[in-house]
Design a protein around this motif. Structure first.
Motif, mmCIF file in Angstrom:
data_model
loop_
_atom_site.group_PDB
_atom_site.id
_atom_site.type_symbol
_atom_site.label_atom_id
_atom_site.label_comp_id
_atom_site.label_asym_id
_atom_site.label_seq_id
_atom_site.Cartn_x
_atom_site.Cartn_y
_atom_site.Cartn_z
ATOM 1 N N ASP A 98 -1.430 -14.771 -22.166
ATOM 2 C CA ASP A 98 -1.656 -15.472 -20.897
ATOM 3 C C ASP A 98 -2.176 -14.520 -19.833
ATOM 4 O OD1 ASP A 98 -0.771 -17.723 -22.148
ATOM 5 O OD2 ASP A 98 1.296 -17.542 -21.407
ATOM 6 N N THR B 12 -5.905 -13.636 -20.585
ATOM 7 C CA THR B 12 -6.863 -14.728 -20.376
ATOM 8 C C THR B 12 -6.685 -15.404 -19.018
ATOM 9 O OG1 THR B 12 -5.343 -16.287 -21.467
ATOM 10 C CG2 THR B 12 -6.987 -15.169 -22.851
ATOM 11 N N VAL C 105 -10.100 -16.231 -17.267
ATOM 12 C CA VAL C 105 -11.133 -16.747 -18.157
ATOM 13 C C VAL C 105 -11.233 -18.257 -17.991
ATOM 14 C CG1 VAL C 105 -11.863 -16.992 -20.552
ATOM 15 C CG2 VAL C 105 -10.753 -14.883 -19.791
ATOM 16 N N ASP C 106 -12.435 -18.770 -17.788
ATOM 17 C CA ASP C 106 -12.674 -20.206 -17.659
ATOM 18 C C ASP C 106 -13.091 -20.726 -19.043
ATOM 19 O OD1 ASP C 106 -13.276 -22.768 -17.011
ATOM 20 O OD2 ASP C 106 -14.667 -22.279 -15.377
ATOM 21 N N ALA C 107 -12.143 -21.330 -19.745
ATOM 22 C CA ALA C 107 -12.411 -21.806 -21.104
ATOM 23 C C ALA C 107 -13.464 -22.906 -21.113
ATOM 24 C CB ALA C 107 -11.113 -22.297 -21.744
ATOM 25 N N ARG C 108 -13.440 -23.806 -20.100
ATOM 26 C CA ARG C 108 -14.398 -24.906 -20.050
ATOM 27 C C ARG C 108 -15.825 -24.377 -19.892
ATOM 28 N NH1 ARG C 108 -14.788 -29.344 -22.216
ATOM 29 N NH2 ARG C 108 -12.578 -29.660 -21.697
ATOM 30 N N LEU D 268 -16.939 -21.473 -20.887
ATOM 31 C CA LEU D 268 -17.333 -20.850 -22.145
ATOM 32 C C LEU D 268 -17.771 -21.890 -23.162
ATOM 33 C CD1 LEU D 268 -14.587 -18.084 -22.529
ATOM 34 C CD2 LEU D 268 -16.980 -17.778 -21.898
ATOM 35 N N LEU D 269 -17.047 -23.026 -23.200
ATOM 36 C CA LEU D 269 -17.414 -24.085 -24.135
ATOM 37 C C LEU D 269 -18.762 -24.691 -23.779
ATOM 38 C CD1 LEU D 269 -13.955 -25.859 -24.614
ATOM 39 C CD2 LEU D 269 -15.165 -24.425 -26.271
ATOM 40 N N ASP D 270 -19.002 -24.894 -22.478
ATOM 41 C CA ASP D 270 -20.280 -25.467 -22.053
ATOM 42 C C ASP D 270 -21.442 -24.523 -22.322
ATOM 43 O OD1 ASP D 270 -18.875 -27.660 -21.211
ATOM 44 O OD2 ASP D 270 -18.763 -27.017 -19.099
#
Length: 420
Positions: free
Chosen positions: A287, A290, A293-296, A298-300
């Motif tokens: 935790d 990360t 870190v913006d996971a959304r 990275l996915l986009d």
């Protein structure tokens, strides 16, 4: 430079211990030897490194001072003396050996034999020595470096593989330590990487880590760590079993090494959670790692593609020219249209005798007077040759001979002149 040299000389003169004073004087002269006469510097070092009484230097100190003297003699072009002295020391030592006192002498011996040459000329001069001293590590590494400098790593890897196989077949007590010496393993890995041979890299590191796990040698700890990290990237079950034992060995020797702990956790995370649970508290929480870190996002952004092509070979050849479609222009120029015979007619049956030589075809007619004569003799109505059988002497058989052509009358002959 001269001010620094004088400072070193003053500091050396104030040292009471004779061995330490010799080392300090050697350092002072070595730092200023680039601008000095090598003959004069050699004389000064010889006079400054003389010890009296029971004063002696450690082995590693004496080895360094000896190499410095050899370097000065090479600058003075005393090639024959340097080669003779170094060859005697190498031959008298236990072979094979990777000791820091003997292995560097192979480099100095090679430089003396090649008269300080480099490149392909030096390789031609040094290669015959390797046949006489096949276990000389310093000489081998010198040749490998020369091959790499000339952008020809293939023969270098071949020489190293032959050398390693020779060490594996040796029976000396420490031949395995020499075979898996961290320096030699690093050279092999580097040459494999130049050719993109990833499986060979993992196989070499797996054998090296298996050997050094059973020994408590601090010099091999960095090798074990690199081997464990590389083997973790493999998809083979056999390779994945090795890094776990490797990182366990590292953690037992250095319990605060976070890199070794992370490798141990990565090795047993999916197979033995109970073994790694005591070490999880030494690692930073996920935790926290990360938190920013913006996971959304990275996915986009999608997954980045990484090129997995092998390292390009070192070559000076230019790439082939291509046109706008990417096709090779040279191959286009080489393409030719199919050629047909002049009298070719579509649908007409080709001559079945076209593959036979001209003389063997039924339509062949010889040219010239002799050819016409033979043709007349072979046709109907031609002149028939008269033949007869002659019996051989002793009943050995008979042969067929052609009768001679009839001669004209004797009236036309001139009579011999004589007395009336």
């Amino acid at each position: 430079m001269f001010g620094l040299l004088n400072t070193w000389a003053y500091t050396a003169s104030s040292i009471p211990e004779a061995p330490t004073k010799v080392v300090a004087q050697n350092n002072a002269m070595a730092m200023g030897s680039g601008e000095q006469n090598p003959y004069l510097t050699s004389r000064l070092i010889e006079s400054a490194t003389v010890l009296s009484g029971n004063d002696k230097m450690f082995g590693y100190q004496a080895a360094v001072l000896g190499r410095n003297r050899y370097a000065l003699e090479l600058q003075s072009q005393k090639f024959a003396g340097v080669e003779s002295a170094t060859s005697k020391k190498i031959s008298s030592a236990t072979s094979p050996t990777a000791s820091s006192e003997i292995a560097p002498l192979g480099v100095i011996s090679a430089a003396a034999h090649a008269h300080m040459q480099t490149g392909k000329d030096a390789i031609r001069e040094i290669l015959p020595i390797l046949e006489k001293r096949p276990t000389d590590i310093g000489l081998l590494l010198t040749i490998i470096q020369l091959y790499v400098q000339t952008q020809n790593p293939g023969p270098a890897l071949g020489l190293l593989q032959t050398f390693l196989k020779r060490l594996e077949a040796a029976t000396t007590p420490d031949h395995e330590d020499v075979r898996y010496a961290p320096g030699l393993v690093a050279v092999a890995v580097s040459l494999y990487r130049l050719q993109g041979r990833q499986n060979s890299i993992r196989a070499e590191l797996a054998k090296a880590s298996k050997h050094w796990r059973s020994k408590s040698d601090d010099s091999a700890m960095s090798l074990l760590q690199e081997a464990g990290v590389e083997l973790l990237k493999s998809s083979s079950a056999e390779d994945l079993a090795s890094p776990g034992a490797t990182f366990e060995n590292l953690v037992s020797n250095a319990q605060n090494d976070k890199a070794a702990i992370a490798g141990l956790v990565a090795s047993y995370a999916t197979t033995d959670y109970a073994k790694i649970q005591p070490y999880l508290q030494h690692l930073t929480a996920v935790d926290r790692l990360t938190a920013g870190v913006d996971a959304r996002a990275l996915l986009d952004a999608g997954v980045a593609s990484v090129s997995t092509t092998a390292a390009a070979p070192l070559s000076k050849k230019r790439a082939a020219a291509t046109d706008a479609d990417g096709a090779d222009q040279a191959s286009k120029r080489r393409r030719k249209k199919k050629r047909l015979p002049k009298d070719y007619e579509e649908g007409k049956q080709p001559d079945p005798e076209r593959w036979l030589p001209l003389r063997d075809r039924s339509t062949y007619r010889p040219k010239g007077k002799k050819g016409k004569k033979r043709a007349q003799e072979a046709t109907q109505g031609g002149m028939v040759k008269e033949e007869e059988m002659l019996e051989l002497v002793g009943g050995a058989g008979a042969v067929k001979v052609e009768k001679a052509a009839p001669q004209g009358g004797g009236g036309n002959k001139k009579k011999k002149k004589g007395k009336k």
